[in-house]
Every structure is written in C-alpha cells, then in structure tokens.
Design a protein around this motif. Structure first.
Motif, mmCIF file in Angstrom:
data_model
loop_
_atom_site.group_PDB
_atom_site.id
_atom_site.type_symbol
_atom_site.label_atom_id
_atom_site.label_comp_id
_atom_site.label_asym_id
_atom_site.label_seq_id
_atom_site.Cartn_x
_atom_site.Cartn_y
_atom_site.Cartn_z
ATOM 1 N N ALA A 10 1.692 1.634 -3.650
ATOM 2 C CA ALA A 10 0.498 2.003 -4.407
ATOM 3 C C ALA A 10 0.122 3.459 -4.127
ATOM 4 C CB ALA A 10 -0.662 1.072 -4.063
ATOM 5 N N THR A 11 0.181 3.853 -2.867
ATOM 6 C CA THR A 11 -0.132 5.236 -2.506
ATOM 7 C C THR A 11 0.849 6.195 -3.163
ATOM 8 O OG1 THR A 11 -1.095 4.549 -0.411
ATOM 9 C CG2 THR A 11 -0.395 6.834 -0.569
ATOM 10 N N TRP A 19 -8.988 6.690 -2.103
ATOM 11 C CA TRP A 19 -9.310 5.366 -1.559
ATOM 12 C C TRP A 19 -8.055 4.548 -1.266
ATOM 13 C CZ3 TRP A 19 -13.452 4.048 0.821
ATOM 14 C CH2 TRP A 19 -14.648 4.701 0.543
ATOM 15 N N VAL A 20 -7.076 4.625 -2.139
ATOM 16 C CA VAL A 20 -5.822 3.899 -1.886
ATOM 17 C C VAL A 20 -5.156 4.447 -0.627
ATOM 18 C CG1 VAL A 20 -3.501 3.433 -2.789
ATOM 19 C CG2 VAL A 20 -5.487 3.215 -4.281
ATOM 20 N N TYR A 21 -5.172 5.768 -0.469
ATOM 21 C CA TYR A 21 -4.584 6.378 0.728
ATOM 22 C C TYR A 21 -5.350 5.962 1.984
ATOM 23 C CZ TYR A 21 -2.766 9.808 4.003
ATOM 24 O OH TYR A 21 -2.189 10.400 5.094
ATOM 25 N N VAL A 46 -9.420 7.650 -6.872
ATOM 26 C CA VAL A 46 -8.631 6.426 -6.688
ATOM 27 C C VAL A 46 -7.525 6.656 -5.660
ATOM 28 C CG1 VAL A 46 -7.084 4.771 -7.802
ATOM 29 C CG2 VAL A 46 -9.168 5.501 -8.965
ATOM 30 N N HIS A 47 -6.809 7.764 -5.799
ATOM 31 C CA HIS A 47 -5.758 8.057 -4.825
ATOM 32 C C HIS A 47 -6.346 8.161 -3.422
ATOM 33 C CE1 HIS A 47 -2.504 9.740 -2.559
ATOM 34 N NE2 HIS A 47 -3.248 10.803 -2.282
ATOM 35 N N LEU A 103 0.821 -1.215 0.000
ATOM 36 C CA LEU A 103 0.000 0.000 0.000
ATOM 37 C C LEU A 103 0.850 1.258 0.000
ATOM 38 C CD1 LEU A 103 -3.077 0.310 -0.141
ATOM 39 C CD2 LEU A 103 -2.358 -1.977 0.445
ATOM 40 N N TRP A 157 0.053 6.421 -6.964
ATOM 41 C CA TRP A 157 -1.163 7.200 -7.240
ATOM 42 C C TRP A 157 -0.992 8.665 -6.879
ATOM 43 C CZ3 TRP A 157 -4.725 6.341 -10.548
ATOM 44 C CH2 TRP A 157 -4.989 5.032 -10.956
ATOM 45 N N VAL A 205 -6.925 3.117 2.499
ATOM 46 C CA VAL A 205 -6.517 1.740 2.814
ATOM 47 C C VAL A 205 -5.093 1.741 3.364
ATOM 48 C CG1 VAL A 205 -6.162 -0.584 1.882
ATOM 49 C CG2 VAL A 205 -8.115 0.784 1.126
ATOM 50 N N TYR A 206 -4.231 2.596 2.829
ATOM 51 C CA TYR A 206 -2.869 2.751 3.352
ATOM 52 C C TYR A 206 -2.906 3.141 4.831
ATOM 53 C CZ TYR A 206 1.579 5.211 4.194
ATOM 54 O OH TYR A 206 2.768 5.659 4.734
#
Length: 121
Positions: A35-36, A68-70, A65-66, A32, A39, A72-73
């Motif tokens: 990924a963060t 949501w990824v953040y 998208v960024h 993550l 993004w 989850v991070y």
C-alpha cells in the motif's frame, strides 16, 4: 529428569507460539508495504504532473493519504521488527524503504523471504 523428547516437544510448542505471533505481523507488514509503495508511486506521479508538466487542479489529498499509509507502515514494520528481533540497521532500512519509489516492493520481498526462512512460515 527430562528426556530429549520432552525438550524437543517444548521447543516445538515455543516455535509454534512464536510462528502464531509472527505470521499475522508479517501479513500486516506485507499489505502495508505494498500500500505504501502504491501510494508513493501515485504521489510521485502527482508531483511529476504538477511540477514538470504544470498540470493544475490535481487532488491535494494524495499526499495526506500517502502520509497516513506510511505512518501505519512504520507501526506495523516496527511491530514485525520487534517480533523477529531485527537488528537496528535492518529495521531502519526497512522503515526507509517506504520513502523511495519501487524500493518498498523489493525490500518487502527480501524481508518476507528472510522471515519465512528463519521462522518456518
């Protein structure tokens, strides 16, 4: 009475159990964090294109998208922080690393080295 060997074996079993909980949490954190970071770089490129180069018709979903990824991070970082018992300052600093371009890559590398060293992973 217990012998020194019994205590060593019990400590070894406890360490192994802790490693089994920390290793997957560390892997989730690493994935993550990357990924963060990726993004965030995409989002930064979009903002530069939009506001500096005045490019129209850019996709509007990149920020979502960024975000949501953040999110989850943040969750997986908190999970790791609890498992390895990071102090509050280190936890907050690691959480904020996903908000500054390129910083998440550096912080991920540092935290991974530290966790591997401290827990023998």
């Amino acid at each position: 009475m217990s012998t020194g060997q019994d205590e060593t074996t019990a400590g070894s079993v406890a360490d192994t159990a802790k490693q089994k909980k920390i290793a997957p949490a560390l892997l989730r954190y690493r994935v993550l964090a990357y990924a963060t970071g990726v993004w965030l770089l995409v989002l930064t490129a979009e903002m530069v294109a939009k506001y500096i180069f005045k490019v129209d018709n850019l996709p509007s979903w990149i920020a979502v998208v960024h975000g949501w990824v953040y999110f989850v991070y943040l969750l997986v970082t908190l999970d790791l922080a609890v498992k390895v018992r990071w102090p509050a300052g280190r936890t907050v600093g690691t959480l904020l690393a996903g908000t500054i371009p390129f910083l998440s890559f550096y912080v991920e590398h540092q935290r991974t080295k530290q966790v591997r060293r401290n827990f023998g992973l």
